[in-house]
Design an enzyme around this catalytic site. Structure first.
Site, mmCIF file in Angstrom:
data_model
loop_
_atom_site.group_PDB
_atom_site.id
_atom_site.type_symbol
_atom_site.label_atom_id
_atom_site.label_comp_id
_atom_site.label_asym_id
_atom_site.label_seq_id
_atom_site.Cartn_x
_atom_site.Cartn_y
_atom_site.Cartn_z
ATOM 1 N N GLU A 149 0.851 -1.200 0.000
ATOM 2 C CA GLU A 149 0.000 0.000 0.000
ATOM 3 C C GLU A 149 0.881 1.242 0.000
ATOM 4 O OE1 GLU A 149 -2.497 1.442 -0.748
ATOM 5 O OE2 GLU A 149 -4.025 1.484 0.824
ATOM 6 N N ASP A 150 0.379 2.329 -0.583
ATOM 7 C CA ASP A 150 1.164 3.568 -0.569
ATOM 8 C C ASP A 150 1.137 4.223 0.800
ATOM 9 O OD1 ASP A 150 -1.530 4.234 -0.763
ATOM 10 O OD2 ASP A 150 -1.286 5.653 -2.417
ATOM 11 N N PHE B 113 -1.169 16.322 4.128
ATOM 12 C CA PHE B 113 -1.366 15.697 2.816
ATOM 13 C C PHE B 113 -0.068 15.726 2.015
ATOM 14 C CE2 PHE B 113 -2.721 15.538 -1.609
ATOM 15 C CZ PHE B 113 -3.578 14.448 -1.566
ATOM 16 N N ARG C 66 1.948 12.083 -9.447
ATOM 17 C CA ARG C 66 2.424 10.726 -9.149
ATOM 18 C C ARG C 66 3.860 10.512 -9.637
ATOM 19 N NH1 ARG C 66 -2.009 7.732 -7.462
ATOM 20 N NH2 ARG C 66 -4.010 8.228 -8.410
ATOM 21 N N ASP D 297 -3.952 5.769 6.093
ATOM 22 C CA ASP D 297 -4.416 7.029 6.683
ATOM 23 C C ASP D 297 -5.427 6.687 7.783
ATOM 24 O OD1 ASP D 297 -4.954 9.725 6.988
ATOM 25 O OD2 ASP D 297 -6.189 9.900 5.201
HETATM 26 P P1 5GP Z 1 -7.386 5.134 4.285
HETATM 27 O O1 5GP Z 1 -8.424 4.169 3.813
HETATM 28 O O2 5GP Z 1 -6.308 4.506 5.126
HETATM 29 O O3 5GP Z 1 -8.005 6.321 4.983
HETATM 30 O O4 5GP Z 1 -6.767 5.802 3.019
HETATM 31 C C1 5GP Z 1 -5.854 5.186 2.291
HETATM 32 C C2 5GP Z 1 -5.732 5.828 0.944
HETATM 33 O O5 5GP Z 1 -5.979 7.236 0.976
HETATM 34 C C3 5GP Z 1 -4.330 5.679 0.478
HETATM 35 O O6 5GP Z 1 -4.145 4.449 -0.169
HETATM 36 C C4 5GP Z 1 -4.158 6.866 -0.422
HETATM 37 O O7 5GP Z 1 -4.573 6.519 -1.713
HETATM 38 C C5 5GP Z 1 -5.054 7.912 0.164
HETATM 39 N N1 5GP Z 1 -4.311 8.893 0.992
HETATM 40 C C6 5GP Z 1 -4.284 8.998 2.330
HETATM 41 N N2 5GP Z 1 -3.502 10.007 2.736
HETATM 42 C C7 5GP Z 1 -2.993 10.556 1.615
HETATM 43 C C8 5GP Z 1 -2.076 11.643 1.357
HETATM 44 O O8 5GP Z 1 -1.549 12.343 2.243
HETATM 45 N N3 5GP Z 1 -1.798 11.882 0.047
HETATM 46 C C9 5GP Z 1 -2.338 11.167 -0.975
HETATM 47 N N4 5GP Z 1 -1.979 11.492 -2.195
HETATM 48 N N5 5GP Z 1 -3.185 10.139 -0.772
HETATM 49 C C10 5GP Z 1 -3.517 9.847 0.506
HETATM 50 MG MG MG Z 2 -3.498 3.519 -1.680
#
Ligand code: 5GP
Ligand code: MG
Length: 178
Positions: A102-103, A155, A168, A106
């Protein structure tokens, strides 16, 4: 290093590519050791993890496979709870050791959803390998065994991560300037 503008927002370099790669290597080394003889399946979550997955995968020296999944959960700069499977798992994972790539974690909703889906397929094990984790935003209980870096709640873009689909291709990771 420096400042970039994407659409209406300004970002500044926060993690240079060289530092990212050094830290990815540390995690790759751990995976190489932990999964020796287990032929893990990497499951990379599109789109954000494609650069990280490509770098990580080439640092893996043990036999392994990679596959891709895609969910929709994120709009603009803040996470929403809802989740849609755009591209599911099309592979038999029964008895396999799965490593989610995963990237960024959050709220953790994406990973929680994915792990639930995965468990129905009876894998031998499931681990999370995330380039970034925002511990301050976690809303679910998650065991993140392979976290490359922890960052504050701001962010970020670059190294695969986007702002409204742009940015990206930036080599470094950039943080939003308020
Ligand atoms: P979660 O489900 O954990 O809230 O969110 C995960 C997804 O939200 C990540 O896979 C990513 O795609 C996006 N995301 C969360 N924080 C950031 C951020 O700071 N920057 C970007 N570009 N994407 C984020
Ligand atoms: Mg992601």
């Amino acid at each position: 290093m420096g400042i970039v503008k994407i659409k209406d927002k300004t970002f500044k370099t926060s993690i240079p590519e060289a530092e990212i790669l050094k830290k990815v290597q540390v995690v790759a080394d751990r995976i190489n050791k932990d999964f020796e003889g287990k032929k893990p399946v990497f499951l990379a979550v599109l789109n954000g993890s494609f650069i990280f997955a490509a770098d990580l995968m080439r640092m893996i020296t043990i036999p392994s496979e990679i596959s891709f999944v895609k969910y929709a959960s994120y709009e603009g700069t803040s996470s929403t709870g809802s989740m849609k499977t755009l591209m599911g798992i099309n592979q038999d994972l029964a008895g396999r050791h799965v490593i989610i790539v995963e990237d960024i974690v959050d709220s953790g909703f994406t990973m929680a959803h994915m792990i639930e889906e995965l468990k129905k397929m009876n894998p031998a094990s499931v681990e999370i390998c995330s380039l970034l984790v925002k511990p301050g935003n976690l809303k679910v209980n998650l065991d993140i065994n392979y976290a490359v870096m922890e960052i504050p709640n701001d962010f970020i873009v670059g190294y695969g991560l986007d702002y409204d689909q742009e940015g990206r291709n930036l080599r470094d990771i950039y943080t939003i300037v308020e």
